[in-house]
Write a protein that holds these residues in place. Sequence first.
Motif, PDB file in Angstrom:
ATOM      1  N   ARG A 262     -21.299  -2.952 -29.737  1.00 55.43           N
ATOM      2  CA  ARG A 262     -21.457  -4.296 -30.316  1.00 55.43           C
ATOM      3  C   ARG A 262     -20.799  -5.394 -29.491  1.00 55.43           C
ATOM      4  N   LEU A 263     -19.818  -5.040 -28.665  1.00 56.49           N
ATOM      5  CA  LEU A 263     -19.088  -6.070 -27.916  1.00 56.49           C
ATOM      6  C   LEU A 263     -19.515  -6.135 -26.451  1.00 56.49           C
ATOM      7  N   ALA A 264     -20.512  -5.334 -26.083  1.00 56.33           N
ATOM      8  CA  ALA A 264     -20.942  -5.296 -24.678  1.00 56.33           C
ATOM      9  C   ALA A 264     -21.412  -6.678 -24.238  1.00 56.33           C
ATOM     10  N   GLY A 265     -21.058  -7.035 -23.013  1.00 52.23           N
ATOM     11  CA  GLY A 265     -21.567  -8.272 -22.422  1.00 52.23           C
ATOM     12  C   GLY A 265     -20.783  -9.515 -22.780  1.00 52.23           C
ATOM     13  N   LEU A 266     -19.776  -9.409 -23.643  1.00 52.03           N
ATOM     14  CA  LEU A 266     -18.976 -10.594 -23.999  1.00 52.03           C
ATOM     15  C   LEU A 266     -17.879 -10.817 -22.947  1.00 52.03           C
ATOM     16  N   PRO A 267     -17.391 -12.067 -22.848  1.00 53.42           N
ATOM     17  CA  PRO A 267     -16.364 -12.361 -21.839  1.00 53.42           C
ATOM     18  C   PRO A 267     -14.978 -11.882 -22.255  1.00 53.42           C
ATOM     19  N   LEU A 268     -14.827 -10.581 -22.445  1.00 51.93           N
ATOM     20  CA  LEU A 268     -13.507  -9.992 -22.696  1.00 51.93           C
ATOM     21  C   LEU A 268     -13.532  -8.569 -22.159  1.00 51.93           C
ATOM     22  N   SER A 269     -12.356  -8.019 -21.841  1.00 52.02           N
ATOM     23  CA  SER A 269     -12.303  -6.649 -21.303  1.00 52.02           C
ATOM     24  C   SER A 269     -12.112  -5.664 -22.434  1.00 52.02           C
ATOM     25  N   LEU A 270     -12.951  -4.625 -22.413  1.00 53.54           N
ATOM     26  CA  LEU A 270     -12.848  -3.560 -23.415  1.00 53.54           C
ATOM     27  C   LEU A 270     -11.942  -2.450 -22.866  1.00 53.54           C
ATOM     28  N   PRO A 271     -11.406  -1.582 -23.745  1.00 59.14           N
ATOM     29  CA  PRO A 271     -10.553  -0.482 -23.258  1.00 59.14           C
ATOM     30  C   PRO A 271     -11.337   0.427 -22.306  1.00 59.14           C
ATOM     31  N   VAL A 272     -10.636   0.912 -21.307  1.00 60.35           N
ATOM     32  CA  VAL A 272     -11.225   1.844 -20.342  1.00 60.35           C
ATOM     33  C   VAL A 272     -10.875   3.263 -20.778  1.00 60.35           C
ATOM     34  N   GLU A 273     -11.825   4.182 -20.682  1.00 63.03           N
ATOM     35  CA  GLU A 273     -11.523   5.597 -20.933  1.00 63.03           C
ATOM     36  C   GLU A 273     -11.859   6.355 -19.661  1.00 63.03           C
ATOM     37  N   ARG A 274     -10.827   6.800 -18.961  1.00 62.53           N
ATOM     38  CA  ARG A 274     -11.029   7.512 -17.697  1.00 62.53           C
ATOM     39  C   ARG A 274     -11.806   8.807 -17.924  1.00 62.53           C
ATOM     40  N   ARG A 275     -12.482   9.246 -16.885  1.00 59.65           N
ATOM     41  CA  ARG A 275     -13.296  10.460 -16.944  1.00 59.65           C
ATOM     42  C   ARG A 275     -12.466  11.663 -17.418  1.00 59.65           C
ATOM     43  N   GLU A 276     -11.218  11.763 -16.974  1.00 57.39           N
ATOM     44  CA  GLU A 276     -10.364  12.914 -17.321  1.00 57.39           C
ATOM     45  C   GLU A 276      -9.783  12.801 -18.725  1.00 57.39           C
ATOM     46  N   ALA A 277      -9.963  11.647 -19.359  1.00 60.37           N
ATOM     47  CA  ALA A 277      -9.222  11.360 -20.592  1.00 60.37           C
ATOM     48  C   ALA A 277     -10.042  11.575 -21.851  1.00 60.37           C
ATOM     49  N   ARG A 278      -9.380  12.065 -22.883  1.00 59.18           N
ATOM     50  CA  ARG A 278      -9.899  11.946 -24.242  1.00 59.18           C
ATOM     51  C   ARG A 278      -8.945  11.005 -24.965  1.00 59.18           C
ATOM     52  N   HIS A 279      -9.431   9.808 -25.224  1.00 57.29           N
ATOM     53  CA  HIS A 279      -8.668   8.717 -25.812  1.00 57.29           C
ATOM     54  C   HIS A 279      -8.706   8.904 -27.335  1.00 57.29           C
ATOM     55  N   VAL A 280      -7.576   8.672 -28.028  1.00 59.00           N
ATOM     56  CA  VAL A 280      -7.596   8.830 -29.490  1.00 59.00           C
ATOM     57  C   VAL A 280      -7.506   7.486 -30.232  1.00 59.00           C
ATOM     58  N   TYR A 281      -7.580   6.379 -29.460  1.00 60.11           N
ATOM     59  CA  TYR A 281      -7.708   5.040 -30.053  1.00 60.11           C
ATOM     60  C   TYR A 281      -6.737   4.783 -31.186  1.00 60.11           C
ATOM     61  N   HIS A 282      -5.456   5.049 -30.930  1.00 65.64           N
ATOM     62  CA  HIS A 282      -4.448   4.552 -31.872  1.00 65.64           C
ATOM     63  C   HIS A 282      -4.678   3.055 -32.050  1.00 65.64           C
ATOM     64  N   LEU A 283      -4.964   2.394 -30.940  1.00 62.01           N
ATOM     65  CA  LEU A 283      -5.314   0.976 -30.984  1.00 62.01           C
ATOM     66  C   LEU A 283      -6.565   0.749 -30.146  1.00 62.01           C
ATOM     67  N   PHE A 284      -7.400  -0.178 -30.604  1.00 63.43           N
ATOM     68  CA  PHE A 284      -8.543  -0.609 -29.793  1.00 63.43           C
ATOM     69  C   PHE A 284      -8.163  -1.998 -29.284  1.00 63.43           C
ATOM     70  N   THR A 285      -7.676  -2.022 -28.049  1.00 67.73           N
ATOM     71  CA  THR A 285      -7.045  -3.229 -27.519  1.00 67.73           C
ATOM     72  C   THR A 285      -7.907  -3.837 -26.424  1.00 67.73           C
ATOM     73  N   VAL A 286      -8.307  -5.076 -26.651  1.00 64.00           N
ATOM     74  CA  VAL A 286      -9.133  -5.796 -25.669  1.00 64.00           C
ATOM     75  C   VAL A 286      -8.252  -6.800 -24.934  1.00 64.00           C
ATOM     76  N   ARG A 287      -8.816  -7.409 -23.889  1.00 65.83           N
ATOM     77  CA  ARG A 287      -8.068  -8.452 -23.156  1.00 65.83           C
ATOM     78  C   ARG A 287      -8.898  -9.711 -23.104  1.00 65.83           C
ATOM     79  N   HIS A 288      -8.207 -10.838 -23.267  1.00 62.31           N
ATOM     80  CA  HIS A 288      -8.862 -12.129 -23.168  1.00 62.31           C
ATOM     81  C   HIS A 288      -7.882 -13.083 -22.491  1.00 62.31           C
ATOM     82  N   ALA A 289      -8.384 -13.864 -21.535  1.00 64.04           N
ATOM     83  CA  ALA A 289      -7.507 -14.747 -20.747  1.00 64.04           C
ATOM     84  C   ALA A 289      -6.821 -15.782 -21.651  1.00 64.04           C
ATOM     85  N   GLN A 290      -7.506 -16.190 -22.731  1.00 61.04           N
ATOM     86  CA  GLN A 290      -6.887 -17.141 -23.676  1.00 61.04           C
ATOM     87  C   GLN A 290      -6.566 -16.406 -24.979  1.00 61.04           C
TER      88      GLN A 290
END
Length: 364
Positions: A262-290
């Motif tokens: 749902r958030l694809a293509g918006l001007p913010l960074s979504l969490p990265v999940e590395r190929r080796e990783a299984r992420h358990v999303y304690h937090l879903f943390t995005v980044r925004h310059a403002q």
Amino acid sequence: MIPFVDLSRQHAALRTELLAAMARVLDSGQFVLGGEGRALEEELAVTCGVRHAVGVASGTDALRLALTALGVGPGDEVLTPAFSFVASASTIVMTGATPVFVDIDPETYALDVAAVARAVTPRTRAIIPVHLYGHPAPMDALAALARRHGLAIVEDAAQSIGATWAGKPVGNWGDAACVSFYPTKNIGACGDGGMVLTGRDDVAERVRRLRHHGERGRYRHVELGYTSRLDELQAAVLRVKLKRLSEWTERRRRLAALYRERLAGLPLSLPVERREARHVYHLFTVRHAQRDAFAKALADLGVGTAVHYPLAVPNQPLFGGDERRFPEAWRAAREVLSLPCFAELTDDEVEGVAVAVRQACDRL
Ligand SMILES: *Cc1c(COP(=O)(O)O)cnc(C)c1O
């Protein structure tokens, strides 16, 4: 209004079972170091695939006692990320050792391995990799580096129970690992609690001693210890919740997948999940310059968010405050924003958050 987190939903669903577990403890008359705690230790050890799990009063104490059990103390340096919850560094100070901050990989918020290698000195004794937000640190590289320099590893798995790196669960890579049962963690107590995980018999034995006044034999105290037990009420509550953990983790991963869609293509960074990783999303943390304006816009649209964390650890007043040597940690502290992500959040609510995020992005 979509809350950032709502524990009452989880507890409403488990109410009957939780009350029965609490009543069992009340009726037993045993509140410290009893059967519930022992059973939880065994069950958690199995869940995490480790030999020993030792219950303590908090995740913070799990770190502190694990470091002490490994012999970390005055004169030692311990490497820790410049971006984490304060306990990943303050517990080093509690042992008498010196925290040495290392900058992070800006995509996963984990220790930057090259920077770790540069920070090693003859006084370095240990590394604390933090699996922040539920994404594991690059443990194969860190374990290899630690082996090369003869360093201990204490994993800070407070946010990451159930996560894996290269197929191996967190808590299995280091000499010891800490788990936190703070109420909002992926498995939370109705109060405070923590656990030390370790494959080492000597570390498990020493943590058991340290949590109970350094006692070996009844009222015989062989070293300085503490009052840091996981109480029976919390253990009983956690045993009820542990049965749901894998289902809750799957749900968190599902929520993250929905957010990504749902958030694809918006001007913010979504969490990265590395190929080796299984992420358990304690937090879903995005980044925004403002970030601050973005958070304010979401609040106005009825979406709860939180900042983990508004200051890099070396920038905390506790550690002196004025520190610019860790640019990625410093930038993360200004840009990160956590969106609602808990197992009881509904698909419709994720949809609602996504609509609000789109509107907030348009306004900025
Ligand atoms: C929560 C947390 C801790 C400390 O756990 P407590 O149970 O609150 O003492 C340590 N490290 C990290 C990364 C945490 O998120």
